[in-house]
Design an enzyme around this catalytic site. Structure first.
Site, mmCIF file in Angstrom:
data_model
loop_
_atom_site.group_PDB
_atom_site.id
_atom_site.type_symbol
_atom_site.label_atom_id
_atom_site.label_comp_id
_atom_site.label_asym_id
_atom_site.label_seq_id
_atom_site.Cartn_x
_atom_site.Cartn_y
_atom_site.Cartn_z
ATOM 1 N N ALA A 7 8.777 35.299 32.798
ATOM 2 C CA ALA A 7 8.551 34.565 34.052
ATOM 3 C C ALA A 7 7.847 33.237 33.794
ATOM 4 O O ALA A 7 7.388 32.585 34.720
ATOM 5 C CB ALA A 7 7.724 35.425 35.001
ATOM 6 N N SER A 35 3.582 35.870 28.840
ATOM 7 C CA SER A 35 3.305 37.281 28.563
ATOM 8 C C SER A 35 3.516 37.631 27.083
ATOM 9 O O SER A 35 2.759 38.427 26.526
ATOM 10 C CB SER A 35 4.115 38.166 29.505
ATOM 11 O OG SER A 35 5.130 38.828 28.859
ATOM 12 N N SER A 36 4.507 37.018 26.417
ATOM 13 C CA SER A 36 4.723 37.379 25.007
ATOM 14 C C SER A 36 3.566 36.893 24.144
ATOM 15 O O SER A 36 3.087 37.615 23.261
ATOM 16 C CB SER A 36 6.063 36.845 24.495
ATOM 17 O OG SER A 36 6.103 35.450 24.578
ATOM 18 N N ALA A 77 0.468 36.373 25.099
ATOM 19 C CA ALA A 77 -0.728 37.168 25.410
ATOM 20 C C ALA A 77 -0.654 38.522 24.713
ATOM 21 O O ALA A 77 -1.651 39.019 24.179
ATOM 22 C CB ALA A 77 -0.859 37.344 26.921
ATOM 23 N N ASP A 136 1.240 27.989 24.746
ATOM 24 C CA ASP A 136 0.924 29.378 25.108
ATOM 25 C C ASP A 136 -0.074 30.015 24.141
ATOM 26 O O ASP A 136 -1.033 30.655 24.572
ATOM 27 C CB ASP A 136 2.208 30.227 25.161
ATOM 28 C CG ASP A 136 3.054 29.899 26.387
ATOM 29 O OD1 ASP A 136 2.811 28.853 27.002
ATOM 30 O OD2 ASP A 136 3.958 30.684 26.721
HETATM 31 O O1 PMV Z 1 8.596 28.645 31.276
HETATM 32 P P1 PMV Z 1 7.700 28.375 30.113
HETATM 33 O O2 PMV Z 1 6.269 28.695 30.354
HETATM 34 O O3 PMV Z 1 8.234 28.930 28.836
HETATM 35 O O4 PMV Z 1 7.594 26.822 29.940
HETATM 36 C C1 PMV Z 1 8.630 25.988 29.561
HETATM 37 C C2 PMV Z 1 8.058 24.608 29.570
HETATM 38 C C3 PMV Z 1 9.080 23.526 29.321
HETATM 39 O O5 PMV Z 1 8.393 22.310 29.444
HETATM 40 C C4 PMV Z 1 10.187 23.573 30.347
HETATM 41 C C5 PMV Z 1 9.694 23.675 27.943
HETATM 42 C C6 PMV Z 1 8.756 23.351 26.804
HETATM 43 O O6 PMV Z 1 9.104 23.730 25.648
HETATM 44 O O7 PMV Z 1 7.718 22.726 26.990
#
Ligand code: PMV
Length: 326
Positions: A105, A109-110, A112, A153
């Site tokens: 989503a 989550s992965s 974390a 992340d």
């Molecule tokens: O949906 P998420 O949290 O995986 O974020 C993607 C973020 C983007 O800017 C769309 C792609 C990226 O690699 O930064």
């Protein structure tokens, strides 16, 4: 339950800058108060066992890191090998994963899960990894899951707080707190999405329209300064406006969907100061900023259109060993 050691790590949201970050603009992300918790205990012999309650998945791992069972654990052999490279002589273990974070989503989550597992295993070994090394191990695990992770992340889930991120640069860590008297609401469209596909669509649109679209990338980068200013001056109205502008810009390049737009507009109609998609779009989640006096209305309205709505704190602590809670 004696013998168990537990660690947890938070989810994240991107406040502004998703997609634009792919071509060099900055983005801001923050940890949120939803966590993955992993508890581990020693076993007498290999294989190790790993079980995810939220994903209803199970796998076994032999000493060499060969995984048998669900594909959702494909990053675990990398975590074990990264820990061994750092001198951990890992014993066989059993791990249970519990999570408040919906998978796939855009909420991290992965990352974390990887951070909480690596921290729990090293704590079981008596020598819990510090955030710098934990972030590096989590980054390697994210490569297995996402191919080319940005670095947002793993940084957020290990250190917590906030991050200002520009591709190719070290993420800059910042303290992030919402303006007093406001809450962040997250609502899920109920639809999964493949990040890579939405990223490709947005890039195609941007490149076709480049002389004009370029200005959106500049504008998004400037919006990062406005958001930092709004946060430091505790200006909720400005922050809400910035969310709305951010949503308009990513939508203009194709990242939104009808389901996302319904949630964004319902949140605003219910009194949110601003609302936007968060992460890649194409499905996934929206975030809305609501004054506490309007919070119940915003949450109730979103619940009519979303299978999963939460009001969350932001800027919470990163991965931690949960002393005495296992
Ligand atoms: O949906 P998420 O949290 O995986 O974020 C993607 C973020 C983007 O800017 C769309 C792609 C990226 O690699 O930064």
């Amino acid at each position: 339950m004696s013998g168990w050691v537990a660690a947890s790590a938070p989810a994240k949201v991107i406040l502004v800058g998703e997609h634009f970050v792919v071509k060099g603009s900055r983005a801001i992300a923050a940890s949120i108060g939803l966590r993955v918790r992993v508890k581990v205990r020693p076993l007498n012999s290999w294989p190790a066992r790993i079980l995810s309650l939220p994903l209803n998945a199970e796998a076994r791992l032999n000493r060499e890191g060969y995984l048998k069972g669900s594909e959702v654990f494909k990053q675990v052999p990398v975590i074990l090998s990264e820990l061994r490279k750092r001198g951990f002589d890992l014993e066989p273990f059993e791990a249970f994963i519990e999570s408040e974070i919906p998978p796939a989503a855009g909420l991290g989550s992965s990352a974390a899960t990887s951070a909480a597992l690596a921290l729990a295993l090293t704590a079981l070994h008596g020598d819990p990894l510090g955030p710098e090394e934990l972030s590096k191990v989590t980054y390697q695990a994210e490569k297995v899951v996402h191919g080319k992770p940005s670095g947002i992340d793993n940084t957020i889930v290990t250190f917590g707080g906030g991050v200002i991120y520009r591709r190719g640069e070290e993420p800059l860590r910042v303290d992030i707190k919402l303006p007093p008297g406001t809450s962040l609401v997250i609502a899920h469209t109920g639809k999964g999405r493949i990040t890579g596909e939405i990223v490709a669509l947005v890039l195609e649109n941007a490149e076709a329209l480049w002389p004009a679209a370029y200005l959106l990338y500049e504008a998004s980068d400037k919006l990062v300064d406005i958001v930092l200013d709004a946060l430091s001056r505790r200006d909720a109205h400005l922050l809400g406006r910035a969310f709305n502008l951010a949503h308009g810009m990513v939508s203009a390049l194709g990242a939104s969907t009808i389901e996302i737009d319904v949630l964004v507009h319902k949140a605003r109609l219910a009194g949110a100061l601003g609302a936007k998609l968060t992460g890649a779009g194409g499905g996934g989640c929206i975030i809305a900023l609501a004054e506490d006096s309007k919070l119940d209305r915003v949450v109730e309205e979103l619940r009519l259109h979303s299978p999963w709505v939460r009001s969350v704190e932001i800027g919470v602590e990163g991965a931690v060993v949960e002393e005495g809670k296992a």
